[in-house]
Design a protein around this motif. Structure first.
Motif, mmCIF file in Angstrom:
data_model
loop_
_atom_site.group_PDB
_atom_site.id
_atom_site.type_symbol
_atom_site.label_atom_id
_atom_site.label_comp_id
_atom_site.label_asym_id
_atom_site.label_seq_id
_atom_site.Cartn_x
_atom_site.Cartn_y
_atom_site.Cartn_z
ATOM 1 N N THR A 23 91.296 -35.030 54.351
ATOM 2 C CA THR A 23 89.875 -34.895 54.028
ATOM 3 C C THR A 23 89.041 -34.807 55.293
ATOM 4 O OG1 THR A 23 90.102 -36.081 51.939
ATOM 5 C CG2 THR A 23 87.896 -35.938 52.871
ATOM 6 N N ARG A 24 88.208 -33.779 55.358
ATOM 7 C CA ARG A 24 87.304 -33.631 56.501
ATOM 8 C C ARG A 24 85.837 -33.761 56.094
ATOM 9 N NH1 ARG A 24 89.034 -28.231 59.580
ATOM 10 N NH2 ARG A 24 88.827 -27.403 57.462
ATOM 11 N N THR A 25 85.568 -33.606 54.804
ATOM 12 C CA THR A 25 84.189 -33.685 54.325
ATOM 13 C C THR A 25 84.067 -34.761 53.260
ATOM 14 O OG1 THR A 25 83.886 -31.302 54.726
ATOM 15 C CG2 THR A 25 82.255 -32.402 53.327
ATOM 16 N N TRP A 26 83.331 -35.822 53.596
ATOM 17 C CA TRP A 26 83.055 -36.903 52.649
ATOM 18 C C TRP A 26 81.609 -36.785 52.195
ATOM 19 C CZ3 TRP A 26 86.914 -40.280 51.170
ATOM 20 C CH2 TRP A 26 88.074 -40.282 51.947
ATOM 21 N N VAL A 27 81.398 -36.924 50.900
ATOM 22 C CA VAL A 27 80.062 -36.726 50.336
ATOM 23 C C VAL A 27 79.708 -37.888 49.414
ATOM 24 C CG1 VAL A 27 78.590 -35.173 48.977
ATOM 25 C CG2 VAL A 27 80.437 -34.222 50.383
ATOM 26 N N GLN A 30 79.677 -27.800 60.178
ATOM 27 C CA GLN A 30 80.884 -28.216 59.477
ATOM 28 C C GLN A 30 80.528 -29.133 58.310
ATOM 29 O OE1 GLN A 30 84.138 -27.409 59.790
ATOM 30 N NE2 GLN A 30 84.521 -28.726 58.032
ATOM 31 N N GLY A 31 81.012 -28.807 57.138
ATOM 32 C CA GLY A 31 80.762 -29.619 55.950
ATOM 33 C C GLY A 31 79.491 -29.280 55.209
ATOM 34 N N GLU A 32 78.632 -28.438 55.777
ATOM 35 C CA GLU A 32 77.342 -28.125 55.156
ATOM 36 C C GLU A 32 77.519 -27.406 53.825
ATOM 37 O OE1 GLU A 32 73.376 -25.408 56.152
ATOM 38 O OE2 GLU A 32 74.618 -26.161 57.799
ATOM 39 N N ASP A 89 87.549 -28.461 51.355
ATOM 40 C CA ASP A 89 86.665 -27.562 52.105
ATOM 41 C C ASP A 89 87.309 -26.202 52.361
ATOM 42 O OD1 ASP A 89 88.554 -28.244 53.966
ATOM 43 O OD2 ASP A 89 87.167 -29.094 55.426
ATOM 44 N N GLU A 134 84.841 -23.330 52.060
ATOM 45 C CA GLU A 134 83.971 -23.247 53.237
ATOM 46 C C GLU A 134 84.707 -22.601 54.407
ATOM 47 O OE1 GLU A 134 81.658 -26.263 56.336
ATOM 48 O OE2 GLU A 134 82.026 -26.875 54.260
ATOM 49 N N THR A 166 80.290 -27.278 51.862
ATOM 50 C CA THR A 166 80.981 -28.150 50.911
ATOM 51 C C THR A 166 80.029 -29.191 50.337
ATOM 52 O OG1 THR A 166 83.044 -27.844 52.138
ATOM 53 C CG2 THR A 166 82.946 -29.702 50.607
ATOM 54 N N THR A 167 79.191 -29.758 51.178
ATOM 55 C CA THR A 167 78.219 -30.756 50.722
ATOM 56 C C THR A 167 77.210 -30.136 49.761
ATOM 57 O OG1 THR A 167 78.430 -32.024 52.774
ATOM 58 C CG2 THR A 167 76.453 -32.405 51.456
#
Length: 288
Positions: free
Chosen positions: A195-199, A252-254, A210, A213, A256-257
């Motif tokens: 996991t690289r993107t936590w929301v 990064q993660g924008e 992600d 993305e 996906t969030t």
């Protein structure tokens, strides 16, 4: 065998499928077998801590009804005509997606297990002939079942690609100058170690895949999210929501969030439409 049975049962009118769903499958699933009831109730407690037990029970009951309708609609979808499907599943802003795909060579639509997600892969007829709907699917363990399911899905139009071959097919279509709309279900939970993107999502901090993305940034494809509403049983109002037209210039993660935020709003508006039987909050960042 699966293909033959599906073809036979799908000939029944949709109202008959719903009758069996309401009066046979729902009581068995909810009251008798109690299919994943503990997981559903646990998920709802975490997602809606401010709601009363009565409210959460109502959502659970509505969800199990919707789940049986999803089974019925998926089966009926084997024989449904393109004209009827276009009446039952309406896609708003499809022209924007079509335009973005033509200009960039492709775009990515991030979906979720909301409503009858199998019907959501029926938007090919909403695009111009120059644009190909390409849906990502997970291969079934049984080879024959996988072939039958793929045959059923192809009847709804568009093309399908197994998830392990997505990048290869995207590169091929790009070389052939074929504009694509890649449909990607993105609400599955990734393992914590990847996991690289936590929301912060429904009161929990959880990880989101992600891959959508990353592909958007690699190919420079615009990204849309699909919002789903159910105005009546057997009918869905879908809307393509633009997340980014220039993914390469996002943090990064924008993306996906933004997708997670869109999905959260969709769930809060109609919570019974999401698939609650998965252990959605198994991996939470504050518990890692």
């Amino acid at each position: 065998m699966l293909l033959h049975c599906a073809a036979l049962l799908s000939k029944l009118p949709l109202r008959v499928h719903y009758w069996f769903a309401d009066w046979l499958i729902y009581p068995l699933m909810y009251h008798v077998v109690r299919y994943r009831r503990k997981i559903v109730e646990h998920n709802l407690r975490l997602a809606f801590p401010d709601k009363t037990d009565k409210d959460r029970t109502r959502i659970a009951r509505d969800f199990y009804h919707q789940l049986t309708y999803t089974f019925a609609e998926t089966l009926y979808g084997f024989r449904i005509s393109p004209a009827e499907m276009k009446q039952r599943v309406v896609f708003e802003n499809a022209d924007e997606v079509d335009k973005a795909a033509k200009e960039a060579g492709g775009c990515i639509v991030m979906l979720a297990h909301v409503g009858c997600w199998e019907w959501m892969s029926s938007c090919q007829q909403w695009f111009s002939p120059e644009v190909l709907e390409l849906n990502v699917y997970r291969k079934a363990k049984n080879e024959r079942t996988d072939r039958d399911l793929l045959e059923i899905r192809k009847k709804r139009g568009g093309a399908y690609v197994e998830k392990q071959r997505v990048l290869r097919e995207m590169i091929r279509y790009r070389a052939e100058k074929q504009a694509i709309v890649l449909g990607l279900i993105a609400d599955q939970k990734p393992r914590p170690e990847v996991t690289r993107t936590w929301v912060k999502f429904l009161h929990q901090e959880i990880g989101f895949l992600d891959g959508g993305e990353e592909m958007a940034k690699k190919f420079g494809y615009p990204v849309f999210a699909l919002t789903v509403k159910r105005p009546a049983r057997g009918y869905y109002q879908c809307r393509f929501e633009c997340i980014s037209l220039d993914p390469k210039n996002t943090d990064q993660g924008e993306i996906t969030t933004a997708y997670a935020r869109n999905l959260e709003r969709n769930i809060i508006a109609e919570p019974h439409l999401w698939l609650w039987t998965h252990n959605r909050f198994k991996y939470r960042k504050n518990e890692m």
